[in-house]
Design a protein around this motif. Sequence first.
Motif, PDB file in Angstrom:
ATOM      1  N   ILE A  28       3.672   1.613   2.636  1.00 47.71           N
ATOM      2  CA  ILE A  28       2.422   0.968   3.019  1.00 47.71           C
ATOM      3  C   ILE A  28       2.131   1.422   4.450  1.00 47.71           C
ATOM      4  N   PRO A  29       0.877   1.724   4.797  1.00 48.23           N
ATOM      5  CA  PRO A  29       0.587   2.137   6.169  1.00 48.23           C
ATOM      6  C   PRO A  29       1.225   1.170   7.178  1.00 48.23           C
ATOM      7  N   GLY A  30       1.964   1.744   8.116  1.00 51.20           N
ATOM      8  CA  GLY A  30       2.690   0.943   9.095  1.00 51.20           C
ATOM      9  C   GLY A  30       4.099   0.591   8.651  1.00 51.20           C
ATOM     10  N   PHE A  31       4.376   0.769   7.369  1.00 54.49           N
ATOM     11  CA  PHE A  31       5.692   0.447   6.787  1.00 54.49           C
ATOM     12  C   PHE A  31       6.055   1.538   5.784  1.00 54.49           C
ATOM     13  N   LEU A  32       6.085   2.779   6.235  1.00 50.10           N
ATOM     14  CA  LEU A  32       6.241   3.923   5.338  1.00 50.10           C
ATOM     15  C   LEU A  32       7.596   3.963   4.637  1.00 50.10           C
ATOM     16  N   GLU A  33       8.617   3.305   5.211  1.00 48.90           N
ATOM     17  CA  GLU A  33       9.946   3.286   4.593  1.00 48.90           C
ATOM     18  C   GLU A  33      10.079   2.193   3.539  1.00 48.90           C
ATOM     19  N   GLU A  34       9.100   1.313   3.478  1.00 45.88           N
ATOM     20  CA  GLU A  34       9.119   0.200   2.513  1.00 45.88           C
ATOM     21  C   GLU A  34       8.413   0.659   1.244  1.00 45.88           C
ATOM     22  N   LYS A  35       9.179   0.980   0.221  1.00 46.87           N
ATOM     23  CA  LYS A  35       8.602   1.564  -0.985  1.00 46.87           C
ATOM     24  C   LYS A  35       8.663   0.658  -2.210  1.00 46.87           C
ATOM     25  N   GLN A  36       9.427  -0.445  -2.133  1.00 50.27           N
ATOM     26  CA  GLN A  36       9.520  -1.341  -3.280  1.00 50.27           C
ATOM     27  C   GLN A  36       9.224  -2.775  -2.847  1.00 50.27           C
ATOM     28  N   PHE A  37       8.349  -3.414  -3.626  1.00 54.51           N
ATOM     29  CA  PHE A  37       7.926  -4.779  -3.370  1.00 54.51           C
ATOM     30  C   PHE A  37       7.891  -5.531  -4.690  1.00 54.51           C
ATOM     31  N   THR A  38       7.803  -6.841  -4.603  1.00 50.87           N
ATOM     32  CA  THR A  38       7.558  -7.668  -5.772  1.00 50.87           C
ATOM     33  C   THR A  38       6.511  -8.706  -5.399  1.00 50.87           C
ATOM     34  N   LEU A  39       5.768  -9.183  -6.390  1.00 48.13           N
ATOM     35  CA  LEU A  39       4.748 -10.212  -6.167  1.00 48.13           C
ATOM     36  C   LEU A  39       5.318 -11.570  -6.536  1.00 48.13           C
ATOM     37  N   LEU A  40       5.283 -12.487  -5.590  1.00 49.72           N
ATOM     38  CA  LEU A  40       5.800 -13.837  -5.815  1.00 49.72           C
ATOM     39  C   LEU A  40       4.651 -14.828  -5.665  1.00 49.72           C
ATOM     40  N   PRO A  41       4.375 -15.622  -6.682  1.00 50.17           N
ATOM     41  CA  PRO A  41       3.263 -16.578  -6.583  1.00 50.17           C
ATOM     42  C   PRO A  41       3.559 -17.695  -5.592  1.00 50.17           C
ATOM     43  N   LEU A  42       2.531 -18.141  -4.909  1.00 51.79           N
ATOM     44  CA  LEU A  42       2.620 -19.354  -4.096  1.00 51.79           C
ATOM     45  C   LEU A  42       2.056 -20.474  -4.977  1.00 51.79           C
ATOM     46  N   PRO A  43       2.893 -21.408  -5.387  1.00 45.07           N
ATOM     47  CA  PRO A  43       2.467 -22.437  -6.346  1.00 45.07           C
ATOM     48  C   PRO A  43       1.190 -23.159  -5.913  1.00 45.07           C
ATOM     49  N   GLU A  44       0.358 -23.440  -6.911  1.00 47.89           N
ATOM     50  CA  GLU A  44      -0.868 -24.216  -6.750  1.00 47.89           C
ATOM     51  C   GLU A  44      -1.874 -23.572  -5.810  1.00 47.89           C
ATOM     52  N   THR A  45      -1.810 -22.235  -5.657  1.00 47.72           N
ATOM     53  CA  THR A  45      -2.799 -21.515  -4.856  1.00 47.72           C
ATOM     54  C   THR A  45      -3.186 -20.238  -5.596  1.00 47.72           C
ATOM     55  N   ALA A  46      -4.187 -19.552  -5.073  1.00 48.91           N
ATOM     56  CA  ALA A  46      -4.582 -18.241  -5.604  1.00 48.91           C
ATOM     57  C   ALA A  46      -3.825 -17.131  -4.878  1.00 48.91           C
ATOM     58  N   PHE A  47      -2.879 -17.513  -4.023  1.00 41.41           N
ATOM     59  CA  PHE A  47      -2.178 -16.546  -3.182  1.00 41.41           C
ATOM     60  C   PHE A  47      -0.828 -16.151  -3.772  1.00 41.41           C
ATOM     61  N   HIS A  48      -0.386 -14.963  -3.388  1.00 42.67           N
ATOM     62  CA  HIS A  48       0.945 -14.453  -3.713  1.00 42.67           C
ATOM     63  C   HIS A  48       1.561 -13.900  -2.436  1.00 42.67           C
ATOM     64  N   ILE A  49       2.857 -13.676  -2.482  1.00 37.27           N
ATOM     65  CA  ILE A  49       3.544 -12.956  -1.412  1.00 37.27           C
ATOM     66  C   ILE A  49       3.917 -11.590  -1.965  1.00 37.27           C
ATOM     67  N   LEU A  50       3.496 -10.545  -1.275  1.00 36.22           N
ATOM     68  CA  LEU A  50       3.937  -9.193  -1.598  1.00 36.22           C
ATOM     69  C   LEU A  50       5.199  -8.989  -0.770  1.00 36.22           C
ATOM     70  N   GLN A  51       6.340  -9.195  -1.415  1.00 35.09           N
ATOM     71  CA  GLN A  51       7.633  -9.250  -0.738  1.00 35.09           C
ATOM     72  C   GLN A  51       8.357  -7.915  -0.823  1.00 35.09           C
ATOM     73  N   SER A  52       8.817  -7.427   0.329  1.00 33.50           N
ATOM     74  CA  SER A  52       9.637  -6.224   0.351  1.00 33.50           C
ATOM     75  C   SER A  52      10.947  -6.502  -0.370  1.00 33.50           C
ATOM     76  N   MET A  53      11.402  -5.536  -1.146  1.00 26.11           N
ATOM     77  CA  MET A  53      12.694  -5.649  -1.827  1.00 26.11           C
ATOM     78  C   MET A  53      13.831  -5.322  -0.861  1.00 26.11           C
ATOM     79  N   LYS A  54      13.523  -4.636   0.234  1.00 23.03           N
ATOM     80  CA  LYS A  54      14.535  -4.144   1.163  1.00 23.03           C
ATOM     81  C   LYS A  54      14.666  -5.014   2.413  1.00 23.03           C
ATOM     82  N   THR A  55      13.545  -5.529   2.914  1.00 21.43           N
ATOM     83  CA  THR A  55      13.518  -6.238   4.192  1.00 21.43           C
ATOM     84  C   THR A  55      13.089  -7.691   3.969  1.00 21.43           C
TER      85      THR A  55
END
Length: 148
Positions: A25-52
């Motif tokens: 991701i721009p600014g985080f070029l070494e971060e290549k794997q993420f997962t999406l984690l829902p924030l309960p009861e919202t329309a939001f998610h966390i795009l979480q790095s698998m490494k950091t």
Amino acid sequence: MKILTKYHGEIEVQPQDVLTFDHGIPGFLEEKQFTLLPLPETAFHILQSMKTPELGFVVASPFTFFKDYDFTLDTTTVEQLGSPSEEEVQVLSILTIKELLHESTANLQAPIIINLATNKAKQVILNNTEYKPKHTIFAQPEHAGQKG
């Protein structure tokens, strides 16, 4: 596999839930794997790095807040994502959540595009557009700017 996360603590992530950003991701070029984690009861998610563990972005569908949001991807980007059909694409925007919720913003200039069929993902910088990195996502309170 178990990972540590910024907002959810230690969690189990299934291999099919891992998103791959071939070029980071721009600014985080070494971060290549993420997962999406829902924030309960919202329309939001966390795009979480698998490494950091401390790297997690609050994201949401821009269409939740901007019904007319529209852009066209260049051919190279579509090919990098594996040429998904329109139905196989998910679009997310990185949000900046402020203490005063009505000041929170979405980055519409750099959407995250996910091929749901392959879990390939890319953050795209849109050029020649009216979209900016900070668009207010909530309506201003009626009393904003008024002295009381």
